[in-house]
Scaffold this motif. Sequence first.
Motif, PDB file in Angstrom:
ATOM      1  N   ALA A 170      10.616   4.072   0.757  1.00 38.35           N
ATOM      2  CA  ALA A 170      11.770   4.792   1.291  1.00 38.35           C
ATOM      3  C   ALA A 170      13.089   4.116   0.939  1.00 38.35           C
ATOM      4  CB  ALA A 170      11.639   4.944   2.804  1.00 38.35           C
ATOM      5  N   GLY A 171      13.076   2.806   0.786  1.00 40.29           N
ATOM      6  CA  GLY A 171      14.295   2.102   0.419  1.00 40.29           C
ATOM      7  C   GLY A 171      14.882   2.593  -0.886  1.00 40.29           C
ATOM      8  N   GLU A 172      14.025   3.052  -1.808  1.00 37.88           N
ATOM      9  CA  GLU A 172      14.508   3.568  -3.087  1.00 37.88           C
ATOM     10  C   GLU A 172      15.279   4.865  -2.905  1.00 37.88           C
ATOM     11  OE1 GLU A 172      11.303   3.855  -5.888  1.00 37.88           O
ATOM     12  OE2 GLU A 172      10.539   1.856  -5.413  1.00 37.88           O
ATOM     13  N   GLY A 173      15.101   5.491  -1.755  1.00 35.56           N
ATOM     14  CA  GLY A 173      15.840   6.711  -1.441  1.00 35.56           C
ATOM     15  C   GLY A 173      17.030   6.465  -0.539  1.00 35.56           C
ATOM     16  N   GLY A 174      17.325   5.189  -0.285  1.00 34.46           N
ATOM     17  CA  GLY A 174      18.480   4.859   0.526  1.00 34.46           C
ATOM     18  C   GLY A 174      18.213   4.761   2.010  1.00 34.46           C
ATOM     19  N   PHE A 175      16.947   4.764   2.404  1.00 30.11           N
ATOM     20  CA  PHE A 175      16.592   4.622   3.819  1.00 30.11           C
ATOM     21  C   PHE A 175      16.402   3.145   4.148  1.00 30.11           C
ATOM     22  CE2 PHE A 175      15.180   8.800   2.444  1.00 30.11           C
ATOM     23  CZ  PHE A 175      15.754   9.620   3.403  1.00 30.11           C
ATOM     24  N   VAL A 176      16.809   2.747   5.333  1.00 30.80           N
ATOM     25  CA  VAL A 176      16.734   1.348   5.754  1.00 30.80           C
ATOM     26  C   VAL A 176      15.562   1.199   6.715  1.00 30.80           C
ATOM     27  CG1 VAL A 176      17.957  -0.579   6.830  1.00 30.80           C
ATOM     28  CG2 VAL A 176      19.230   1.134   5.499  1.00 30.80           C
ATOM     29  N   LEU A 177      14.426   0.737   6.205  1.00 31.89           N
ATOM     30  CA  LEU A 177      13.216   0.662   7.025  1.00 31.89           C
ATOM     31  C   LEU A 177      13.347  -0.320   8.178  1.00 31.89           C
ATOM     32  CD1 LEU A 177      10.063   0.943   4.740  1.00 31.89           C
ATOM     33  CD2 LEU A 177      11.031   2.618   6.302  1.00 31.89           C
ATOM     34  N   SER A 178      14.202  -1.338   8.012  1.00 31.72           N
ATOM     35  CA  SER A 178      14.364  -2.300   9.099  1.00 31.72           C
ATOM     36  C   SER A 178      14.953  -1.659  10.355  1.00 31.72           C
ATOM     37  CB  SER A 178      15.236  -3.471   8.646  1.00 31.72           C
ATOM     38  OG  SER A 178      16.518  -3.029   8.248  1.00 31.72           O
ATOM     39  N   ASP A 179      15.506  -0.462  10.223  1.00 36.08           N
ATOM     40  CA  ASP A 179      15.983   0.274  11.399  1.00 36.08           C
ATOM     41  C   ASP A 179      14.820   0.805  12.232  1.00 36.08           C
ATOM     42  OD1 ASP A 179      18.592  -0.141  10.634  1.00 36.08           O
ATOM     43  OD2 ASP A 179      18.839   1.840   9.712  1.00 36.08           O
ATOM     44  N   TYR A 180      13.615   0.720  11.683  1.00 35.34           N
ATOM     45  CA  TYR A 180      12.421   1.257  12.339  1.00 35.34           C
ATOM     46  C   TYR A 180      11.369   0.150  12.400  1.00 35.34           C
ATOM     47  CZ  TYR A 180      14.994   5.324  10.714  1.00 35.34           C
ATOM     48  OH  TYR A 180      15.994   6.226  10.448  1.00 35.34           O
ATOM     49  N   PRO A 181      11.470  -0.750  13.366  1.00 31.71           N
ATOM     50  CA  PRO A 181      10.589  -1.926  13.401  1.00 31.71           C
ATOM     51  C   PRO A 181       9.114  -1.586  13.524  1.00 31.71           C
ATOM     52  CG  PRO A 181      11.901  -1.756  15.413  1.00 31.71           C
ATOM     53  CD  PRO A 181      12.476  -0.776  14.449  1.00 31.71           C
ATOM     54  N   GLY A 182       8.793  -0.532  14.255  1.00 32.77           N
ATOM     55  CA  GLY A 182       7.391  -0.132  14.363  1.00 32.77           C
ATOM     56  C   GLY A 182       6.845   0.328  13.023  1.00 32.77           C
ATOM     57  N   VAL A 183       7.638   1.093  12.302  1.00 32.46           N
ATOM     58  CA  VAL A 183       7.247   1.557  10.971  1.00 32.46           C
ATOM     59  C   VAL A 183       7.126   0.369  10.017  1.00 32.46           C
ATOM     60  CG1 VAL A 183       7.935   2.950   8.985  1.00 32.46           C
ATOM     61  CG2 VAL A 183       8.264   3.846  11.296  1.00 32.46           C
ATOM     62  N   THR A 184       8.078  -0.557  10.116  1.00 32.09           N
ATOM     63  CA  THR A 184       8.047  -1.735   9.245  1.00 32.09           C
ATOM     64  C   THR A 184       6.783  -2.555   9.464  1.00 32.09           C
ATOM     65  OG1 THR A 184      10.459  -1.854   9.201  1.00 32.09           O
ATOM     66  CG2 THR A 184       9.259  -3.857   8.623  1.00 32.09           C
ATOM     67  N   ARG A 185       6.409  -2.760  10.719  1.00 25.60           N
ATOM     68  CA  ARG A 185       5.181  -3.520  11.013  1.00 25.60           C
ATOM     69  C   ARG A 185       3.955  -2.779  10.489  1.00 25.60           C
ATOM     70  NH1 ARG A 185       7.975  -4.295  15.932  1.00 25.60           N
ATOM     71  NH2 ARG A 185       6.764  -2.632  16.927  1.00 25.60           N
ATOM     72  N   TRP A 186       3.973  -1.469  10.613  1.00 24.99           N
ATOM     73  CA  TRP A 186       2.851  -0.649  10.127  1.00 24.99           C
ATOM     74  C   TRP A 186       2.731  -0.733   8.599  1.00 24.99           C
ATOM     75  CZ3 TRP A 186       3.778   3.929   7.219  1.00 24.99           C
ATOM     76  CH2 TRP A 186       2.642   4.715   6.965  1.00 24.99           C
ATOM     77  N   VAL A 187       3.856  -0.665   7.895  1.00 23.68           N
ATOM     78  CA  VAL A 187       3.839  -0.813   6.438  1.00 23.68           C
ATOM     79  C   VAL A 187       3.207  -2.144   6.057  1.00 23.68           C
ATOM     80  CG1 VAL A 187       5.318  -1.177   4.417  1.00 23.68           C
ATOM     81  CG2 VAL A 187       5.748   0.749   5.945  1.00 23.68           C
ATOM     82  N   GLU A 188       3.597  -3.199   6.740  1.00 22.48           N
ATOM     83  CA  GLU A 188       3.027  -4.527   6.463  1.00 22.48           C
ATOM     84  C   GLU A 188       1.542  -4.568   6.813  1.00 22.48           C
ATOM     85  OE1 GLU A 188       5.558  -6.918   8.864  1.00 22.48           O
ATOM     86  OE2 GLU A 188       7.221  -6.915   7.412  1.00 22.48           O
ATOM     87  N   ARG A 189       1.168  -3.867   7.874  1.00 21.44           N
ATOM     88  CA  ARG A 189      -0.233  -3.845   8.304  1.00 21.44           C
ATOM     89  C   ARG A 189      -1.102  -3.147   7.253  1.00 21.44           C
ATOM     90  NH1 ARG A 189       0.727  -1.221  12.814  1.00 21.44           N
ATOM     91  NH2 ARG A 189       1.472  -3.144  13.772  1.00 21.44           N
ATOM     92  N   VAL A 190      -0.624  -2.007   6.759  1.00 17.27           N
ATOM     93  CA  VAL A 190      -1.370  -1.287   5.719  1.00 17.27           C
ATOM     94  C   VAL A 190      -1.502  -2.149   4.468  1.00 17.27           C
ATOM     95  CG1 VAL A 190      -1.361   0.715   4.189  1.00 17.27           C
ATOM     96  CG2 VAL A 190      -0.709   0.990   6.592  1.00 17.27           C
ATOM     97  N   ALA A 191      -0.398  -2.767   4.057  1.00 16.52           N
ATOM     98  CA  ALA A 191      -0.410  -3.567   2.833  1.00 16.52           C
ATOM     99  C   ALA A 191      -1.309  -4.789   2.948  1.00 16.52           C
ATOM    100  CB  ALA A 191       1.014  -4.004   2.486  1.00 16.52           C
ATOM    101  N   GLY A 192      -1.594  -5.226   4.171  1.00 16.82           N
ATOM    102  CA  GLY A 192      -2.429  -6.405   4.368  1.00 16.82           C
ATOM    103  C   GLY A 192      -3.910  -6.117   4.506  1.00 16.82           C
ATOM    104  N   LEU A 193      -4.292  -4.847   4.448  1.00 22.08           N
ATOM    105  CA  LEU A 193      -5.700  -4.493   4.598  1.00 22.08           C
ATOM    106  C   LEU A 193      -6.520  -4.894   3.371  1.00 22.08           C
ATOM    107  CD1 LEU A 193      -5.423  -0.900   6.118  1.00 22.08           C
ATOM    108  CD2 LEU A 193      -6.289  -2.933   7.294  1.00 22.08           C
ATOM    109  N   PRO A 194      -7.782  -5.302   3.585  1.00 18.94           N
ATOM    110  CA  PRO A 194      -8.671  -5.527   2.432  1.00 18.94           C
ATOM    111  C   PRO A 194      -8.805  -4.243   1.622  1.00 18.94           C
ATOM    112  CG  PRO A 194      -9.647  -6.369   4.464  1.00 18.94           C
ATOM    113  CD  PRO A 194      -8.442  -5.579   4.883  1.00 18.94           C
ATOM    114  N   GLY A 195      -8.761  -4.358   0.334  1.00 17.66           N
ATOM    115  CA  GLY A 195      -8.894  -3.189  -0.525  1.00 17.66           C
ATOM    116  C   GLY A 195      -7.582  -2.521  -0.861  1.00 17.66           C
ATOM    117  N   HIS A 196      -6.483  -3.005  -0.265  1.00 18.86           N
ATOM    118  CA  HIS A 196      -5.199  -2.373  -0.544  1.00 18.86           C
ATOM    119  C   HIS A 196      -4.772  -2.647  -1.982  1.00 18.86           C
ATOM    120  CE1 HIS A 196      -1.206  -0.780   0.262  1.00 18.86           C
ATOM    121  NE2 HIS A 196      -0.729  -1.784  -0.443  1.00 18.86           N
ATOM    122  N   VAL A 197      -4.158  -1.639  -2.608  1.00 17.59           N
ATOM    123  CA  VAL A 197      -3.591  -1.794  -3.941  1.00 17.59           C
ATOM    124  C   VAL A 197      -2.191  -1.201  -3.949  1.00 17.59           C
ATOM    125  CG1 VAL A 197      -5.823  -1.777  -5.131  1.00 17.59           C
ATOM    126  CG2 VAL A 197      -4.598   0.382  -4.750  1.00 17.59           C
TER     127      VAL A 197
END
Length: 204
Positions: A170-197
């Motif tokens: 979303a940052g590439e579209g000009g959205f500031v994800l840090s304005d959404y801490p729950g979403v930011t934590r979720w993005v990090e959670r997904v990226a940290g899963l085994p099998g993530h690419v």
Amino acid sequence: MLTLFSQQDSGNCYKVRLLLAHLGHPFRIVDVDANSGVTRQAPFLGLNPIGKVPLLAFDDGRYLAESGAILLHLAEGTALLPGDPFDRAKAYEWMFFEQYSHEPAVAVRRSLLTYPERAGEATPERLRELLEDGRHALAVMERRLREADWLAGDRFSVADIALYAYTHMAGEGGFVLSDYPGVTRWVERVAGLPGHVGIGWRPD
């Protein structure tokens, strides 16, 4: 083996690659540059009259288009599609939300800002409208994710894959994800899963 007609930088195509990676399902890629107009020419339209990627080809000659339909088909019978009827319905709900409320704003604004061929569409009025709509979509996600780890039920599912693809960019579209801490934590959670690419990943 499955064959995926895919554009590497497309979030909709990435959804399918990410799901296949989590499932450990072998597949091969046929690269398609949708921006060149090739998907609207007769050879491709013969495979998919919709004229878009992703497109999944099966060994028996059948084809399946639309990222949501592909995700649901591939996830059938796996832990990525909730077994509880209500949680499954919530997964559908989030996937419909992604296509009707999230993708038309978050993904489209990114597209207007990153693809030179679409620069003419990026009027100030259009960009302002998409920014407002995208912020609303992210706020809807925030209300869920400030209290829950995952979008549908209590575990990672196709709903998370569907929303992750364009949200994490979303940052590439000009959205500031840090304005959404729950979403930011979720993005990090997904990226940290085994099998993530990541979006640049390709099968060997």
